[in-house]
Motif scaffolding. Structure first.
Motif, PDB file in Angstrom:
ATOM      1  N   THR A 191      -3.332   4.595   5.483  1.00 35.07           N
ATOM      2  CA  THR A 191      -4.645   4.023   5.170  1.00 35.07           C
ATOM      3  C   THR A 191      -4.446   2.785   4.306  1.00 35.07           C
ATOM      4  O   THR A 191      -3.370   2.559   3.761  1.00 35.07           O
ATOM      5  N   TRP A 192      -5.506   1.994   4.197  1.00 36.73           N
ATOM      6  CA  TRP A 192      -5.514   0.836   3.309  1.00 36.73           C
ATOM      7  C   TRP A 192      -6.594   1.046   2.258  1.00 36.73           C
ATOM      8  O   TRP A 192      -7.751   1.296   2.594  1.00 36.73           O
ATOM      9  N   SER A 193      -6.234   0.956   1.010  1.00 36.76           N
ATOM     10  CA  SER A 193      -7.200   1.229  -0.059  1.00 36.76           C
ATOM     11  C   SER A 193      -8.150   0.068  -0.289  1.00 36.76           C
ATOM     12  O   SER A 193      -9.294   0.260  -0.723  1.00 36.76           O
ATOM     13  N   SER A 194      -7.721  -1.147  -0.003  1.00 32.51           N
ATOM     14  CA  SER A 194      -8.556  -2.323  -0.220  1.00 32.51           C
ATOM     15  C   SER A 194      -9.589  -2.450   0.888  1.00 32.51           C
ATOM     16  O   SER A 194      -9.255  -2.390   2.074  1.00 32.51           O
TER      17      SER A 194
ATOM     18  N   PRO B 103       1.252   1.735   6.284  1.00 34.80           N
ATOM     19  CA  PRO B 103       0.597   2.823   5.548  1.00 34.80           C
ATOM     20  C   PRO B 103      -0.368   3.574   6.456  1.00 34.80           C
ATOM     21  O   PRO B 103      -0.848   3.030   7.469  1.00 34.80           O
TER      22      PRO B 103
ATOM     23  N   ASN C 173      -2.765   0.312  10.870  1.00 37.10           N
ATOM     24  CA  ASN C 173      -2.172   1.409  10.108  1.00 37.10           C
ATOM     25  C   ASN C 173      -1.197   2.170  11.007  1.00 37.10           C
ATOM     26  O   ASN C 173      -1.085   1.902  12.204  1.00 37.10           O
TER      27      ASN C 173
ATOM     28  N   GLU D 209       0.828  -1.213   0.000  1.00 40.14           N
ATOM     29  CA  GLU D 209       0.000   0.000   0.000  1.00 40.14           C
ATOM     30  C   GLU D 209       0.860   1.259   0.000  1.00 40.14           C
ATOM     31  O   GLU D 209       0.561   2.226  -0.678  1.00 40.14           O
TER      32      GLU D 209
ATOM     33  N   GLU E  94       5.729  -4.089   5.033  1.00 38.94           N
ATOM     34  CA  GLU E  94       4.387  -3.982   5.605  1.00 38.94           C
ATOM     35  C   GLU E  94       3.999  -5.233   6.390  1.00 38.94           C
ATOM     36  O   GLU E  94       3.336  -5.144   7.433  1.00 38.94           O
TER      37      GLU E  94
END
Length: 613
Positions: free
Chosen positions: A220-223, A218, A231, A143, A150
């Motif tokens: 945020t997480w986009s998924s 990260p 996070n 991410e 990660e």
């Protein structure tokens, strides 16, 4: 609300676990699952999923219900916010703890110790395997960074969570299980003393893991399916909390450093998280509009209050979230349950307020407001003015219990009133409306609402504490009042009951009222002119009012050095309603549980009993 994680389903995926027949300090060498299966990005991610599962489920179901990450036993019951509940004869080791008959051979303590080391082994298995296939993981874009960074950041944060839980329960002079110790096949026994027999405290090990997580996770997480992963802001919030514990007095014990420099660092970290932090979905940290929403499925997840949430799942038929919820249910739900964690009389009266809507200092001189003449029909004096949060944290007779109706009779609500009294826990219980799409197959009265490990109100109150420790009383009072202002927006209602809620300013003036309240509620704000001593009293009381029944209380009392003082006051109060407490007394000021005697014997001098025991 739909849950998308199935972390629980991979709970068994790990390289190895310590054998139940050996000390949990004897870490088995890796190899239980072939590395050919796991030495690839997909295998490592599956292993990480299994490590996340340890947040929910320790070694077995029977270990589960007294070792839940909710800390209902260790944080609530051991602090007098809750009783054990159920029947007196049920679970004697837990009953002994409730009465402060604490010994190093208590089976619940031994199981808690073992459960935490079992959990620690899971992220260490991930870290081992990540090193085996580091090159392949590093080639996969994540991410924010590559997959290797990660994955290892998430695993190190999990390890930090479980090691911190160990510190909270057993003190900071406990074994730290590094990846190298996990992998060792030559001398795997881990102790808590150096070659000179001096305690080795593990605060810095936990802090290093969390600093690594902050650096490599990260924001945020986009998924959608990854929202339950940690996070960087959740990691930073936990880092601040660990440093706050490290900076706490602990009455001179626990390897802590109560210095202005440390408290200033805590203050700076918390201010950064408060001002800039966001959850995995990118929602800025902020107080929920309504206190009750924090405990309602479909309203509580991924709000601004989700600082460090444990994501749950509705997939499968295993005890996925039962350790959070089912443990506490009784017949009132129609689904059975064990009826542990009954709120105490002391906890309920703690919400009593004075004419200005502030907490009554003399609440322990009050007579019980819930009584019964026949042991069955219960009457609660709802004219006694209370902070409105009481009827979210505590189940009271005569007040609507979520959407199950209004309890008036012991039957189906309290398993044994002579052991529990006339109060129930409420926060963790799912609503009746949760049945179906929000419940677990096979356990219809569980729910998939998230569990809040750290929420924004906790951040504000920790920040207020850091302000007090650094001499900034005015800011501390401001943040305490911000939490109270949110509480002013919450009111359990009961149309036609005839009660009113009064909202007051910091001078004790009524600024608004709410009709159809379920009881007499009144809540005001603290004046800005509080002295430092008054502000400390307000801060300590507010943490109990706001965070009550959420597993924090004992650990707060321990780090403040107030266990003996508060628990003896509690026993003196509670013995008036429950005779089992008539001879209970805390003989010394403790800050942790004793290390199990069997573990000390097995490790042959490498493990030394805590300095408190």
């Amino acid at each position: 609300m739909k849950k998308l994680f199935a972390y629980i389903l991979a709970a068994g995926l790990t390289l190895s676990f310590a054998s139940c027949s050996k000390s949990f300090m004897e870490i088995e060498p890796v190899g239980s699952v072939g590395e050919a299966t796991l030495a690839n990005p997909e295998g490592v991610d599956m292993l990480l999923t299994g490590a996340y599962a340890a947040l929910y489920a320790p070694r077995s179901f029977w270990s589960n219900y007294n070792n839940s990450i909710t800390n209902w036993l260790w944080g609530d019951m051991m602090a007098g916010d809750a009783g054990k509940g159920s029947m007196y004869s049920d679970q004697p080791p837990m009953q002994s703890l409730e009465e402060y008959k604490i010994s190093s051979d208590n089976a619940a303590i031994t199981d808690h110790w073992a459960s935490l080391f079992d959990r620690i082994s899971r992220p260490n298995a991930v870290l081992h395997e990540a090193e085996v296939c580091k090159e392949a993981l590093s080639a996969v874009q994540g991410e924010a960074k590559n997959m290797y960074l990660e994955v290892t950041a998430q695993a190190r944060m999990l390890r930090a969570i479980f090691q911190f839980e160990l510190v909270k329960s057993f003190g900071a002079a406990v074994p730290y299980i590094s990846t190298e110790a996990y992998e060792s096949a030559t001398d795997p026994k881990q102790g808590n003393v150096d070659e000179n027999g001096q305690y080795v405290y593990i605060w810095n090990n936990i802090i290093e893991d969390l600093e690594y997580a902050v650096e490599n996770l990260p924001a945020t997480w986009s998924s959608t399916g990854a929202y339950g992963r940690f996070n960087k802001w959740g990691a930073k919030a936990l880092l601040a909390k660990v440093k706050l514990f490290h900076a706490s007095p602990y009455t001179g014990h626990n390897g802590t450093e109560d210095s202005a420099a440390n408290w200033n660092e805590v203050k700076t970290l918390l201010k950064d998280v408060i001002d800039n932090g966001m959850n995995a979905k990118g929602v800025k940290y902020a107080l929920n509009d309504n206190y009750e929403q924090l405990w309602v499925a479909g309203q509580s997840d991924w709000t601004g209050e989700s600082v460090l949430d444990i994501q749950t799942t509705i997939a499968g038929t295993a005890m996925n979230t039962a350790d959070f919820y089912v443990t506490f249910l009784v017949g009132k739900t129609g689904q059975g349950g064990w009826g542990f964690l009954g709120s105490t009389n002391d906890m309920a009266l703690n919400y009593a307020v004075d004419a200005k809507g502030l907490p009554r200092a003399d609440f322990r001189s009050m007579a019980p407001v819930s009584t019964s003449t026949n042991g069955q029909d219960v009457t609660t004096d709802l004219t006694v003015a209370m902070d409105p949060r009481v009827d979210v944290a505590v189940g009271r007779f005569g007040v609507p219990f979520w959407d199950y109706g209004i309890p008036t009779n012991v039957a189906g609500w309290v398993r044994d009133y002579t052991n529990q009294g006339f109060y129930m826990e409420k926060k963790y219980d799912p609503k009746k409306a949760d049945v179906g799409s929000l419940s677990i197959a096979g356990y219809p009265m569980t729910t998939a609402k998230n569990l809040h490990m750290i929420r924004t109100a906790d951040l504000y109150l920790m920040y207020a504490e850091a302000c007090l420790k650094t001499g900034d009383v005015a800011t501390a009072v401001t943040y305490i009042n911000m939490v109270r202002e949110r509480a002013q927006k919450s009111c359990v209602t009961n149309e036609g009951a005839g009660y009113t809620m009064e909202v007051m300013d910091n001078a004790g003036n009524v600024v608004s009222t709410v009709a159809d309240a379920a009881g007499t509620y009144r809540i005001g704000l603290y004046p800005a002119s509080l002295t430092a001593e008054q502000a400390w009293t307000a801060l300590r009381r507010e943490r109990r009012l706001e965070l009550g029944m959420e597993g924090h209380r004992f650990f707060d009392l321990a780090r403040w050095g107030m266990v003996q003082e508060e628990l003896n006051a509690y026993f003196d109060h509670e013995k008036n309603v429950l005779s089992k407490f008539s001879k209970c007394h805390v003989s010394k000021n403790i800050y942790c549980m004793p290390i199990p005697a069997d573990e000390i014997a097995v490790l042959e001098g490498k493990l030394k009993q805590s300095e408190d025991w």
